[in-house]
Design a protein around this motif. Sequence first.
Motif, PDB file in Angstrom:
ATOM      1  N   ALA A 432       1.029  -0.999  -0.119  1.00 37.26           N
ATOM      2  CA  ALA A 432       0.138   0.259  -0.246  1.00 37.26           C
ATOM      3  C   ALA A 432       1.026   1.339  -0.494  1.00 37.26           C
ATOM      4  O   ALA A 432       0.885   1.845   0.648  1.00 37.26           O
ATOM      5  N   PRO A 433       1.361   1.500  -1.713  1.00 39.12           N
ATOM      6  CA  PRO A 433       2.353   3.030  -1.505  1.00 39.12           C
ATOM      7  C   PRO A 433       1.282   3.681  -1.030  1.00 39.12           C
ATOM      8  O   PRO A 433       0.361   3.995  -1.280  1.00 39.12           O
ATOM      9  N   ASP A 434       2.060   5.178  -0.463  1.00 39.90           N
ATOM     10  CA  ASP A 434       1.780   6.327  -0.619  1.00 39.90           C
ATOM     11  C   ASP A 434       1.262   7.082  -1.792  1.00 39.90           C
ATOM     12  O   ASP A 434       0.609   7.434  -1.612  1.00 39.90           O
ATOM     13  N   GLU A 435       2.427   6.301  -2.809  1.00 41.12           N
ATOM     14  CA  GLU A 435       2.492   7.373  -4.252  1.00 41.12           C
ATOM     15  C   GLU A 435       2.203   6.109  -4.720  1.00 41.12           C
ATOM     16  O   GLU A 435       2.389   4.493  -4.807  1.00 41.12           O
ATOM     17  N   ASP A 436       1.425   6.132  -5.838  1.00 34.94           N
ATOM     18  CA  ASP A 436       1.524   4.713  -6.977  1.00 34.94           C
ATOM     19  C   ASP A 436       1.743   5.079  -8.406  1.00 34.94           C
ATOM     20  O   ASP A 436       0.887   5.028  -9.092  1.00 34.94           O
ATOM     21  N   GLY A 437       2.924   5.967  -8.700  1.00 31.43           N
ATOM     22  CA  GLY A 437       2.714   6.991 -10.280  1.00 31.43           C
ATOM     23  C   GLY A 437       3.988   5.133 -10.860  1.00 31.43           C
ATOM     24  O   GLY A 437       3.827   4.190 -10.477  1.00 31.43           O
ATOM     25  N   GLY A 438       3.552   5.720 -12.103  1.00 31.43           N
ATOM     26  CA  GLY A 438       4.245   3.973 -13.382  1.00 31.43           C
ATOM     27  C   GLY A 438       5.453   3.846 -13.258  1.00 31.43           C
ATOM     28  O   GLY A 438       5.373   2.362 -12.865  1.00 31.43           O
ATOM     29  N   SER A 439       6.612   4.624 -12.690  1.00 34.50           N
ATOM     30  CA  SER A 439       7.586   3.764 -11.876  1.00 34.50           C
ATOM     31  C   SER A 439       7.877   3.046 -10.135  1.00 34.50           C
ATOM     32  O   SER A 439       7.951   2.139 -10.507  1.00 34.50           O
ATOM     33  N   VAL A 440       6.706   3.393 -10.261  1.00 30.25           N
ATOM     34  CA  VAL A 440       6.579   2.486  -8.144  1.00 30.25           C
ATOM     35  C   VAL A 440       5.766   1.272  -8.561  1.00 30.25           C
ATOM     36  O   VAL A 440       6.060   0.232  -8.842  1.00 30.25           O
ATOM     37  N   LYS A 441       4.504   1.376  -9.470  1.00 24.54           N
ATOM     38  CA  LYS A 441       3.530   0.256 -10.047  1.00 24.54           C
ATOM     39  C   LYS A 441       4.202  -0.927 -11.071  1.00 24.54           C
ATOM     40  O   LYS A 441       4.409  -1.865 -11.119  1.00 24.54           O
ATOM     41  N   GLU A 442       5.003  -0.301 -11.484  1.00 24.23           N
ATOM     42  CA  GLU A 442       6.307  -1.013 -12.115  1.00 24.23           C
ATOM     43  C   GLU A 442       6.665  -2.135 -11.266  1.00 24.23           C
ATOM     44  O   GLU A 442       6.595  -3.511 -11.465  1.00 24.23           O
ATOM     45  N   GLN A 443       7.681  -1.255 -10.363  1.00 23.78           N
ATOM     46  CA  GLN A 443       8.248  -1.561  -9.493  1.00 23.78           C
ATOM     47  C   GLN A 443       7.599  -3.042  -8.627  1.00 23.78           C
ATOM     48  O   GLN A 443       8.049  -4.384  -8.356  1.00 23.78           O
ATOM     49  N   LEU A 444       6.921  -2.681  -8.237  1.00 23.06           N
ATOM     50  CA  LEU A 444       5.793  -3.418  -8.154  1.00 23.06           C
ATOM     51  C   LEU A 444       5.817  -4.375  -8.305  1.00 23.06           C
ATOM     52  O   LEU A 444       5.755  -5.684  -7.829  1.00 23.06           O
ATOM     53  N   LYS A 445       5.001  -4.341  -9.357  1.00 32.30           N
ATOM     54  CA  LYS A 445       4.716  -5.711 -10.295  1.00 32.30           C
ATOM     55  C   LYS A 445       5.697  -6.522 -10.102  1.00 32.30           C
ATOM     56  O   LYS A 445       5.569  -7.874 -10.368  1.00 32.30           O
ATOM     57  N   ASN A 446       6.884  -5.488 -10.938  1.00 34.88           N
ATOM     58  CA  ASN A 446       7.965  -7.025 -10.865  1.00 34.88           C
ATOM     59  C   ASN A 446       8.117  -8.188  -9.334  1.00 34.88           C
ATOM     60  O   ASN A 446       9.126  -9.280  -9.840  1.00 34.88           O
ATOM     61  N   ARG A 447       8.220  -7.103  -8.765  1.00 34.43           N
ATOM     62  CA  ARG A 447       8.029  -7.966  -7.207  1.00 34.43           C
ATOM     63  C   ARG A 447       6.579  -9.036  -7.113  1.00 34.43           C
ATOM     64  O   ARG A 447       6.787  -9.967  -6.351  1.00 34.43           O
TER      65      ARG A 447
END
Length: 535
Positions: A432-447
């Motif tokens: 549950a990140p405080d921000e979910d911009g494109g790079s954040v979403k991509e890194q979370l998807k990778n994991r």
Amino acid sequence: MTTGTRSIKFLAICGLSFTIGVILTSIHRDFTYNTITQENKPRPVVSTSYFGSHGDKQHDDDHKSTDIGPRKILLDCGGNMASTVELFRETYPDGKEFIIHSFEIDERLAPYFSPYEKHYLHCPVGVASEDGNMTAFTESAWAPDKGKNNRRDMQWGGGTLYVDKNELKDTDTGGRRKLSHRKQIPVVDLSKWIQENTRKEDYVIFKLDVEGAEFGILEKMLKDGTFAWIDKYYGEYHKSQPVGISHSAMSLIIKNVQTKGRKMFDWGAERRNYADFATIHPKQASLIICNTTDRLNYCLVTCSLKLINDLLLIPDSTPGEEGQIYNKCNGDKNLAITVNVGMTKKQAVRVLTTLKSYKIKIPVTVFVFSEFAEEWPELVQAWAKDYTIGLRGNHPYPAGHFEKMSPNWIREAVISSEMRLHELDIKPVFYAPDEDGGSVKEQLKNRGFRIIQPAINFPPKLEPLLTVENYYRFRDVERVPKALRMISEKLKTSDGGILGLDTDLPDTYMNLVFLLDYLVENSDYHLVSLNQCLD
């Protein structure tokens, strides 16, 4: 990942590209602008910080005892601003278990190393092909009119042992690299140091990133057979630096290291990266330990689909899709409650203890920062017995900044936070990140993470926000119904979904029992876990 029975070899990481404590051999000295002197050799300064202790006794115990078994040691020659230490501690497998030695030639950078335990700082000390003294050329202090460094607007920290003729003459500005701060310092024969301070049964990773001075050190290590002490080699080659050796000679040394020493992997701590980062942290896969001869090494294996699924950091059976954002539940009137824990233990304990004491068990997912879990590991492990634990990140960032950072910085934060919970035997699947911009979403998807952004939040993140006029000017007993009404109206609008509470707001604790009574006794919502919510 357990390591108690592992046979490991000394880890030596030597050198960050911007701070150089290394010197070439005496060959070609006529073409260089610095030399090693032997007269009045000073004893290298060692500032020791090992689990909070200072002095040389623990250092001697660690490096001379034959009873302590194999060790893991990181040799960081050219420590700069401790960026290698930080990246290694945060992201390298078992990084917290390594003894770290940092060699740095600029004593002004020493404070950067002070936060780290199990660490030795040798400063100001350079690493070389022989013992002696040498002039360290380090960067001048920043000023508004300082000008560009090597045609770039940067403050790189540290310095070098090798300069060109123009830089040597320019004692005022320090030339193109602004190397105006100059001081005689001791240098140590790194090849000899490794053999005298490590054992072959230790686990050694060697990082050498020293602006061209690496060639003399590597040549000496090949001559001495020191690569027999090395298990992994990180670094960079700098063939354009003024070290007084031909390009063909440099190429030959590189070739000999590759064939007779160890393969080099690039290490760029200032870029938050190393060449095998993706191998060590594969997407939705796990490293396993494999036994080779008398030591255990990290390795990836190709195996059956079932075994791969068993090794996945996030099981294949986890509901939802990796990298997808969820704010609502599947099914009518389903409601999942999440609790965001901040960095304040007292507030968090009040909320979670009250929740646990409620008359019936409420399915809740508790989201924590990994640095909170580091600070209070036993508390988070206790919570994990009653609730699902998810991640908020590694630590809070100023609003709006995290998603604007470089992808490598975001990747480090995500993987570091994941590793910290794994060290507590907690395997989170929700983030549950405080921000979910494109790079954040991509890194979370990778994991493989499922991203949770509740549709209903208290305190609200969108209008109507809590203000003095509509909320805070009232007494406690008057604020409770106003808070519950806000939540109730949002629930109606979204027809259930995911409700997020925040422990940093004191009113979360004050409203909690009344909120649960409403949801359990007077609403038609079905309280479900996040797993059920996404299934």
